[in-house]
Design an enzyme around this catalytic site. Structure first.
Site, PDB file in Angstrom:
ATOM      1  CD  GLU A  92      -3.024  -0.933   2.250  1.00 54.31           C
ATOM      2  OE1 GLU A  92      -2.547  -0.755   3.378  1.00 54.31           O
ATOM      3  OE2 GLU A  92      -4.223  -1.112   2.044  1.00 54.31           O
ATOM      4  CB  CYS A 105       3.298   7.285   3.427  1.00 52.12           C
ATOM      5  SG  CYS A 105       3.888   6.177   4.707  1.00 52.12           S
ATOM      6  CB  CYS A 112       7.276  -5.227   8.940  1.00 52.89           C
ATOM      7  SG  CYS A 112       8.634  -4.389   9.802  1.00 52.89           S
ATOM      8  CB  CYS A 116       6.314  -2.308  16.223  1.00 54.69           C
ATOM      9  SG  CYS A 116       7.988  -2.018  15.631  1.00 54.69           S
ATOM     10  CB  CYS A 119       2.941  -1.466  13.932  1.00 54.68           C
ATOM     11  SG  CYS A 119       2.992  -1.458  12.146  1.00 54.68           S
ATOM     12  N   GLY A 162       7.257  -1.971   6.364  1.00 55.89           N
ATOM     13  CA  GLY A 162       8.634  -2.459   6.406  1.00 55.89           C
ATOM     14  C   GLY A 162       9.598  -1.542   7.126  1.00 55.89           C
ATOM     15  CG  LEU A 217      12.250   7.617  21.377  1.00 57.00           C
ATOM     16  CD1 LEU A 217      13.528   6.810  21.286  1.00 57.00           C
ATOM     17  CD2 LEU A 217      12.558   9.067  21.761  1.00 57.00           C
ATOM     18  CG  HIS A 218       6.903   4.701  19.497  1.00 60.06           C
ATOM     19  ND1 HIS A 218       6.458   5.847  18.878  1.00 60.06           N
ATOM     20  CD2 HIS A 218       7.152   3.823  18.487  1.00 60.06           C
ATOM     21  CE1 HIS A 218       6.419   5.653  17.571  1.00 60.06           C
ATOM     22  NE2 HIS A 218       6.843   4.447  17.310  1.00 60.06           N
ATOM     23  CG  ASN A 292      -5.195   6.379  14.069  1.00 55.09           C
ATOM     24  OD1 ASN A 292      -6.094   7.185  14.259  1.00 55.09           O
ATOM     25  ND2 ASN A 292      -3.991   6.746  13.650  1.00 55.09           N
ATOM     26  CB  CYS A 335       0.096   6.747  12.004  1.00 50.91           C
ATOM     27  SG  CYS A 335       1.647   7.157  11.274  1.00 50.91           S
TER      28      CYS A 335
HETATM   29  S1  SF4 Z   1       6.193   0.119  13.050  1.00 51.27           S
HETATM   30 FE1  SF4 Z   1       7.454  -0.060  11.207  1.00 51.27          FE
HETATM   31  S2  SF4 Z   1       9.161  -1.399  11.837  1.00 51.27           S
HETATM   32 FE2  SF4 Z   1       7.536  -1.668  13.373  1.00 51.27          FE
HETATM   33  S3  SF4 Z   1       6.320  -3.440  12.644  1.00 51.27           S
HETATM   34 FE3  SF4 Z   1       5.366  -1.562  11.835  1.00 51.27          FE
HETATM   35  S4  SF4 Z   1       6.230  -1.338   9.790  1.00 51.27           S
HETATM   36 FE4  SF4 Z   1       7.579  -2.710  10.920  1.00 51.27          FE
END
Ligand code: SF4
Length: 344
Positions: A92, A105, A112, A116, A119, A162, A217-218, A292, A335
């Site tokens: 995408e 983007c 990936c 994370c 995500c 990724g 960072l988070h 989100n 995001c």
């Molecule tokens: S935040 Fe970025 S590095 Fe982490 S799982 Fe998602 S796509 Fe991969």
């Protein structure tokens, strides 16, 4: 017969190819212009090339644009394309228009490997790296679409599906093609690479490309960051900070820190103060991102009030701190919400 990915050739490689084929040197310039100025989608459009050269290229080169499998337009103008690649893989790409700019983007991998926990892409296993051509064609394809409508693509962020630094060679090659001043001519200040913190590559990418760097960072506490970004167990907060201190930051630039605010996880005043201490005198900009939620995810977004308080602490320490408003939420393009995209 091996396919010739024209959009994966550097300027030098294209010149060498023309030389090897016994073509005049200016043919490389003509082809480059078709690819990156006129944004041709097929070699057949390159009508000022001699028929012999055109058919040789046509025979070897696949179409110059990915296949569009789906396209969605958000109420706020954000657009998302689901693109099909030659081997059936899907990625995408998201376009976010603003008053003064249009940002694309890009994805750098299919899936990936970093998982994370906040995500949605992290739930999709890594299928493969994208080739340089597949990264470049996200830009040429969308810029051609936008040009037709009188819209602009001015900025590029490698924040999609990724971890770009885990596909280093292809990403560097693709970005150099985007930067080339006789083609797409997107400047170093207009391209941002976002990484979860692949420490051994940070200084190198700074030297190789000189583009903007954003770090997911988070949290600056290892115990929290380990949970959010498992890569932190390999390259912890201290290692990340040291790599950034060694980063060859150009004059007048700063590091962008992406900080996703999660209720009760990383949004306390102590977290904000720890972030200030971590930033120290690193030239920095902080993007606070609202979370989100996506199906199956247990995190919750921080409240508006807590977000503002967090911002106050960082601003008071002298850092530009932006609350990034969510875009494209109604089409699953925001995001952390995307199934096929996600690096915040
Ligand atoms: S935040 Fe970025 S590095 Fe982490 S799982 Fe998602 S796509 Fe991969």
């Amino acid at each position: 017969m091996t396919a010739l990915r024209l959009t994966g050739l550097s300027w030098e490689e294209l010149n060498s190819l023309m030389e090897a084929w016994g073509e005049r040197p200016y043919r490389a310039k003509q082809i480059w212009s078709w690819l990156y100025v006129k944004l041709a989608r097929d070699v057949a459009e390159m009508t000022d090339l001699p028929a012999g050269l055109r058919s040789r290229l046509q025979e070897l080169s696949p179409p110059l644009a990915p296949q569009v499998l789906a396209h969605q337009l958000s109420q706020d103008g954000t657009e998302k394309w689901l693109l099909g690649l030659a081997d059936g893989a899907r990625i995408e790409t998201v376009y976010i228009p603003d008053q003064d700019r249009g940002t694309l983007c890009l994805s750098s991998q299919v899936g990936c490997s970093l998982s994370c926990t906040f995500c949605h892409t992290g739930t999709q296993p890594l299928e493969r790296n994208l080739e340089a051509a597949e990264i470049v064609e996200q830009v040429t394809f969308v810029r051609a679409e936008l040009t037709r409508r009188g819209q602009k693509l001015t900025n590029v962020v490698l924040m999609g599906m990724g971890e770009p630094l885990y596909n280093y060679d292809a990403v560097v090659k693709a970005v150099r093609i985007l930067l080339n001043g006789t083609g797409l001519a997107i400047g170093t200040r207009k391209i941002t690479l976002s990484t979860a913190g692949v420490v051994p590559r940070l200084v190198q990418v700074g030297r190789d490309l000189g583009i903007n760097m954003a770090i997911s960072l988070h949290s600056v506490r290892d115990v929290v960051r380990d949970q959010l970004i498992p890569l932190n167990r390999k390259y912890n907060v201290q290692a990340l900070r040291e790599a950034i201190l060694a980063f060859p930051l150009k004059h007048g630039r700063c590091i962008t820190w992406e900080y996703l605010l999660l209720k009760g996880v990383n949004d306390s005043l102590e977290d904000a103060q720890a972030l200030v201490a971590f930033l120290g005198d690193i030239p920095s900009k902080v993007n606070l991102i609202s979370f989100n939620p996506w199906p199956g995810c247990t995190f919750e977004p921080s409240s508006r009030e807590r977000t503002l308080r967090f911002q106050e602490v960082i601003c008071a320490a002298g850092f530009v701190t932006v609350i990034r408003e969510s875009r494209g939420g109604d089409i699953g393009a925001a995001c952390g919400q995307l199934r096929a995209l996600g690096c915040c």
